[in-house]
Scaffold this motif. Structure first.
Motif, PDB file in Angstrom:
ATOM      1  N   VAL A  82      -1.177 -13.888 -62.111  1.00 10.00           N
ATOM      2  CA  VAL A  82      -2.726 -13.622 -62.478  1.00 10.00           C
ATOM      3  C   VAL A  82      -3.419 -14.960 -62.982  1.00 10.00           C
ATOM      4  N   HIS A  83      -2.972 -15.473 -63.770  1.00  9.11           N
ATOM      5  CA  HIS A  83      -3.250 -16.970 -63.984  1.00  9.11           C
ATOM      6  C   HIS A  83      -3.391 -17.909 -62.868  1.00  9.11           C
ATOM      7  N   GLU A  84      -2.455 -17.773 -61.885  1.00 10.87           N
ATOM      8  CA  GLU A  84      -2.426 -18.598 -60.749  1.00 10.87           C
ATOM      9  C   GLU A  84      -3.932 -18.368 -59.689  1.00 10.87           C
ATOM     10  N   LEU A  85      -3.996 -17.007 -59.705  1.00 10.96           N
ATOM     11  CA  LEU A  85      -5.254 -16.544 -58.674  1.00 10.96           C
ATOM     12  C   LEU A  85      -6.452 -16.892 -59.746  1.00 10.96           C
ATOM     13  N   ASN A  86      -6.538 -16.735 -60.849  1.00 10.45           N
ATOM     14  CA  ASN A  86      -7.509 -17.188 -61.783  1.00 10.45           C
ATOM     15  C   ASN A  86      -7.970 -18.663 -61.639  1.00 10.45           C
ATOM     16  N   THR A  87      -6.787 -19.440 -61.447  1.00  8.93           N
ATOM     17  CA  THR A  87      -7.118 -20.855 -61.578  1.00  8.93           C
ATOM     18  C   THR A  87      -7.407 -21.377 -60.090  1.00  8.93           C
ATOM     19  N   ILE A  88      -7.326 -20.529 -58.877  1.00  3.92           N
ATOM     20  CA  ILE A  88      -7.727 -20.891 -57.329  1.00  3.92           C
ATOM     21  C   ILE A  88      -9.078 -20.471 -57.462  1.00  3.92           C
ATOM     22  N   VAL A  89      -9.453 -19.216 -58.174  1.00  4.37           N
ATOM     23  CA  VAL A  89     -10.769 -18.822 -58.108  1.00  4.37           C
ATOM     24  C   VAL A  89     -11.819 -19.694 -58.958  1.00  4.37           C
ATOM     25  N   MET A  90     -11.458 -20.364 -59.758  1.00  5.03           N
ATOM     26  CA  MET A  90     -12.034 -21.400 -60.663  1.00  5.03           C
ATOM     27  C   MET A  90     -12.179 -22.735 -59.722  1.00  5.03           C
ATOM     28  N   GLY A  91     -11.020 -23.033 -59.004  1.00  2.88           N
ATOM     29  CA  GLY A  91     -10.989 -24.330 -58.530  1.00  2.88           C
ATOM     30  C   GLY A  91     -12.038 -24.271 -57.137  1.00  2.88           C
ATOM     31  N   ASN A  92     -12.087 -23.170 -56.651  1.00  2.00           N
ATOM     32  CA  ASN A  92     -13.136 -22.933 -55.437  1.00  2.00           C
ATOM     33  C   ASN A  92     -14.314 -22.422 -55.893  1.00  2.00           C
ATOM     34  N   ASN A  93     -14.821 -22.602 -56.975  1.00  4.48           N
ATOM     35  CA  ASN A  93     -16.327 -22.298 -57.359  1.00  4.48           C
ATOM     36  C   ASN A  93     -16.618 -20.849 -56.986  1.00  4.48           C
ATOM     37  N   PHE A  94     -15.916 -19.897 -57.080  1.00  8.18           N
ATOM     38  CA  PHE A  94     -16.375 -18.329 -56.746  1.00  8.18           C
ATOM     39  C   PHE A  94     -17.281 -18.140 -57.954  1.00  8.18           C
ATOM     40  N   SER A  95     -18.227 -17.458 -57.505  1.00  3.26           N
ATOM     41  CA  SER A  95     -19.278 -17.098 -58.710  1.00  3.26           C
ATOM     42  C   SER A  95     -18.556 -15.772 -59.526  1.00  3.26           C
ATOM     43  N   PRO A  96     -19.033 -15.650 -60.766  1.00  7.32           N
ATOM     44  CA  PRO A  96     -18.274 -14.456 -61.380  1.00  7.32           C
ATOM     45  C   PRO A  96     -18.450 -13.123 -60.810  1.00  7.32           C
ATOM     46  N   ILE A  97     -19.419 -12.887 -59.944  1.00 11.43           N
ATOM     47  CA  ILE A  97     -19.714 -11.621 -59.377  1.00 11.43           C
ATOM     48  C   ILE A  97     -18.494 -11.578 -58.347  1.00 11.43           C
ATOM     49  N   VAL A  98     -18.396 -12.449 -57.469  1.00 11.43           N
ATOM     50  CA  VAL A  98     -17.340 -12.501 -56.343  1.00 11.43           C
ATOM     51  C   VAL A  98     -16.092 -12.501 -56.936  1.00 11.43           C
ATOM     52  N   ALA A  99     -15.889 -13.424 -58.273  1.00  7.30           N
ATOM     53  CA  ALA A  99     -14.685 -13.368 -58.485  1.00  7.30           C
ATOM     54  C   ALA A  99     -13.964 -11.990 -59.403  1.00  7.30           C
ATOM     55  N   SER A 100     -14.932 -11.021 -59.541  1.00  4.72           N
ATOM     56  CA  SER A 100     -14.434  -9.705 -59.795  1.00  4.72           C
ATOM     57  C   SER A 100     -14.038  -9.046 -58.651  1.00  4.72           C
ATOM     58  N   ARG A 101     -14.139  -9.406 -57.502  1.00  5.57           N
ATOM     59  CA  ARG A 101     -13.742  -8.843 -56.257  1.00  5.57           C
ATOM     60  C   ARG A 101     -12.295  -9.524 -55.871  1.00  5.57           C
ATOM     61  N   ASN A 102     -12.275 -10.647 -56.434  1.00 11.22           N
ATOM     62  CA  ASN A 102     -11.096 -11.488 -56.144  1.00 11.22           C
ATOM     63  C   ASN A 102      -9.836 -10.679 -56.695  1.00 11.22           C
ATOM     64  N   TYR A 103     -10.222 -10.609 -58.082  1.00 13.40           N
ATOM     65  CA  TYR A 103      -9.202  -9.709 -59.076  1.00 13.40           C
ATOM     66  C   TYR A 103      -9.088  -8.320 -58.499  1.00 13.40           C
ATOM     67  N   LEU A 104      -9.935  -7.769 -58.303  1.00 14.94           N
ATOM     68  CA  LEU A 104      -9.823  -6.426 -57.957  1.00 14.94           C
ATOM     69  C   LEU A 104      -8.797  -5.909 -56.912  1.00 14.94           C
ATOM     70  N   TYR A 105      -9.044  -6.467 -55.814  1.00 10.36           N
ATOM     71  CA  TYR A 105      -8.006  -6.192 -54.535  1.00 10.36           C
ATOM     72  C   TYR A 105      -6.659  -6.527 -54.798  1.00 10.36           C
ATOM     73  N   ALA A 106      -6.256  -7.819 -55.454  1.00  9.31           N
ATOM     74  CA  ALA A 106      -5.008  -8.166 -55.995  1.00  9.31           C
ATOM     75  C   ALA A 106      -4.429  -7.354 -56.584  1.00  9.31           C
ATOM     76  N   ALA A 107      -5.182  -6.999 -57.812  1.00  6.47           N
ATOM     77  CA  ALA A 107      -4.778  -5.856 -58.798  1.00  6.47           C
ATOM     78  C   ALA A 107      -4.289  -4.737 -58.391  1.00  6.47           C
ATOM     79  N   VAL A 108      -5.173  -3.908 -57.449  1.00 10.00           N
ATOM     80  CA  VAL A 108      -4.875  -2.719 -56.902  1.00 10.00           C
ATOM     81  C   VAL A 108      -3.568  -2.848 -55.965  1.00 10.00           C
ATOM     82  N   ALA A 109      -3.590  -3.831 -55.184  1.00  9.80           N
ATOM     83  CA  ALA A 109      -2.367  -3.946 -54.351  1.00  9.80           C
ATOM     84  C   ALA A 109      -1.069  -4.050 -55.121  1.00  9.80           C
ATOM     85  N   GLY A 110      -1.038  -4.891 -56.287  1.00 11.51           N
ATOM     86  CA  GLY A 110       0.180  -4.764 -57.354  1.00 11.51           C
ATOM     87  C   GLY A 110       0.571  -3.401 -57.760  1.00 11.51           C
ATOM     88  N   TYR A 111      -0.687  -2.984 -58.250  1.00  8.24           N
ATOM     89  CA  TYR A 111      -0.517  -1.444 -58.997  1.00  8.24           C
ATOM     90  C   TYR A 111       0.060  -0.518 -57.960  1.00  8.24           C
TER      91      TYR A 111
END
Length: 486
Positions: A82-111
């Protein structure tokens, strides 16, 4: 020739490993020779803390290790992913709003991989989240390492909703190499990869129908310099962020209007006894007299993903994890402190990600319903043209507060997983040079975010209070409706 596995032990908030890619290299004469070689690509970019210990384990060419189950059952590895994805999201300037989408779909797939592999304990989100249909069942008779498969599914979705293409490929390759090097039989390896791909493809297809792509081409926010209406703020004067986010498919709530607060105070800067004017002056006064503790609170929860620093003709940006990224870090801390196993950790991330996602949609509907201007704009135009807030004002309307809303929602989700009165120390900001803070509970932390935006001078106090209330209600609804554990 010998294979070298390097484990980087970092004393950070996860207290865990970062795993470097295995590779073939010439025999080394000593540890100092190792340090002269080219660095191996890291599996996870972890906290920038001074205490780094390298433990070099030399293995013979024949793979004698058969401890892959122990490796992939370790919840630390999922937190690091999760931290690795967090770092990629930060590094590529995703807004907080769009970042919530980044984390959502990855988390649902893992779950969903975990739920499929452990149906006696966990329940699929199919039919519980809007638009999510049935997920594939594991093929009968096939041996699958569900923890390894969940990691791969998380990475696949994390990569599919971020950029650049292949952003997590080296990480995924590292996981596969790790499985091989620790003795995972080839049939289990192939079955696990195949199942992760099957689940990921279903979640990926679901993600493509959330109206995200359609909003990329939607009309921009129309700036009107009319009394009380939001306009871009210094120093970047960026356009309004995600004015169409309320059109994104929500997950658990019934409508974007389900949790609507009272309308904001009527704009009035001529009557010094009006509620609005009093709020403007309150914001000005608190920033002008910040205590060290208040400044620390504001800075700790700043979570500005891209701050533009201006000094004369010099301009440069500094990055941090955004508000949802900060809460992803808190999930990892809670999982680690509670002793949660791998599957419980995956569950916690998924539930929190869902609450964050819906909270952003709900809040952004309110923001672009009222389009209220920021304290900085009101004070500069009507009171003091030289006044600046403690924090840099983000590029979207003031009412209501996004961070206050999503933090309250996340705190409800986490409380349902780890319990109320769960005391912890939040060390997620150490890598950005900000001291850790301790909290008595997740709700205690959410309450502090409410104060932080007021102390920062970027939100009115009453707006922060109402946002916390709305976020808590939404988070409670998510907790009440989602049935994820048996």
């Amino acid at each position: 020739m010998k294979e070298i596995l390097i484990y980087q032990v970092l004393l950070n908030n996860y207290h865990s490993y970062t795993i470097f890619l295995p590779r073939q290299t010439n025999a080394l004469k000593s540890g100092s020779d190792l340090m002269k070689t080219k660095p191996v690509k890291t599996l996870v970019i972890m906290k920038r803390l001074p205490a780094i210990i390298f433990v070099v384990i030399c293995l013979s060419a024949c793979h004698s290790k058969t401890d892959y189950e122990k490796i992939f059952n370790n919840p630390d590895l999922y937190c690091s992913t999760v931290h690795e994805l967090n770092t990629i999201v930060m590094g590529n300037n995703f807004s907080p709003i769009v970042a919530s989408r980044n984390y959502l779909y990855a988390a649902v797939a893992g779950y969903e991989v975990v739920a499929a592999g452990h149906p006696d304990k966990y329940i699929s989100l199919a039919g519980q989240l809007h638009g999510l249909g049935a997920l594939p069942k594991p093929p009968e008779g096939q041996k699958i390492d569900y923890e390894f498969s969940a990691l791969l599914a998380y990475c696949k979705l994390g990569e599919s909703v971020t950029f650049p293409a292949g952003s997590m490929k080296y990480y995924t390759d590292s996981l596969k190499n790790l499985a091989t090097d620790h003795g995972m039989p080839s049939d289990i390896l192939e079955n696990s990869i195949a199942f992760s791909d099957t689940v990921a493809s279903v979640v990926m297809n679901w993600s493509r129908h959330d109206n995200y792509l359609q909003t990329r081409g939607a009309t921009e926010y129309e700036v009107k310099d009319s009394p009380g209406r939001w306009v871009p703020t210094p120093p970047a004067y960026s356009p309004a962020a995600e004015p169409h986010w309320r059109e994104i498919r929500f997950l658990v709530i019934d409508s974007v209007n389900q949790f609507m607060p009272e309308p904001p105070y009527t704009f009035n800067v001529t009557d010094k006894n009006s509620p609005y004017y009093k709020e403007v002056k309150l914001s000005q006064n608190v920033v002008d007299s910040l205590t060290d503790e208040q400044a620390w609170i504001a800075d700790f929860w700043d979570d500005n993903p891209f701050k533009l620093n201006v000094s004369g003709h010099l301009m440069f940006g500094t990055k941090k994890f955004s508000p949802p990224g900060h809460w992803m870090g808190i999930v990892g801390i809670a999982a680690m402190k509670s002793g949660a196993d791998f599957n419980e950790t995956v569950y916690a991330y998924a539930k929190t990600s869902i609450a964050l996602f819906d909270a952003f949609i709900q809040c952004w509907n309110i923001k672009y319903t009222y389009n209220t201007l920021r304290p900085e704009t009101a004070i500069n135009k009507y009171i003091d043209p030289n006044w600046r807030p403690h924090l840099q004002t983000p590029p979207f309307p003031e009412y209501t507060c996004g961070h206050c809303t999503i933090s309250a929602a996340a705190s409800e989700a986490l409380t349902s997983v780890f319990g109320d009165h769960f005391a912890y120390t939040d060390s997620t900001e150490l890598e950005f040079g900000i001291k850790s803070r301790s909290f008595k509970s997740f709700r205690d932390a959410a309450l502090e975010t409410q104060y932080s935006r007021f102390y920062g001078g970027i939100h009115y106090n009453y707006s922060c209070v109402r946002s916390n209330e709305m976020g808590a209600k939404l988070g409670s609804l998510v907790v009440e409706r989602l049935k994820m554990k048996k």
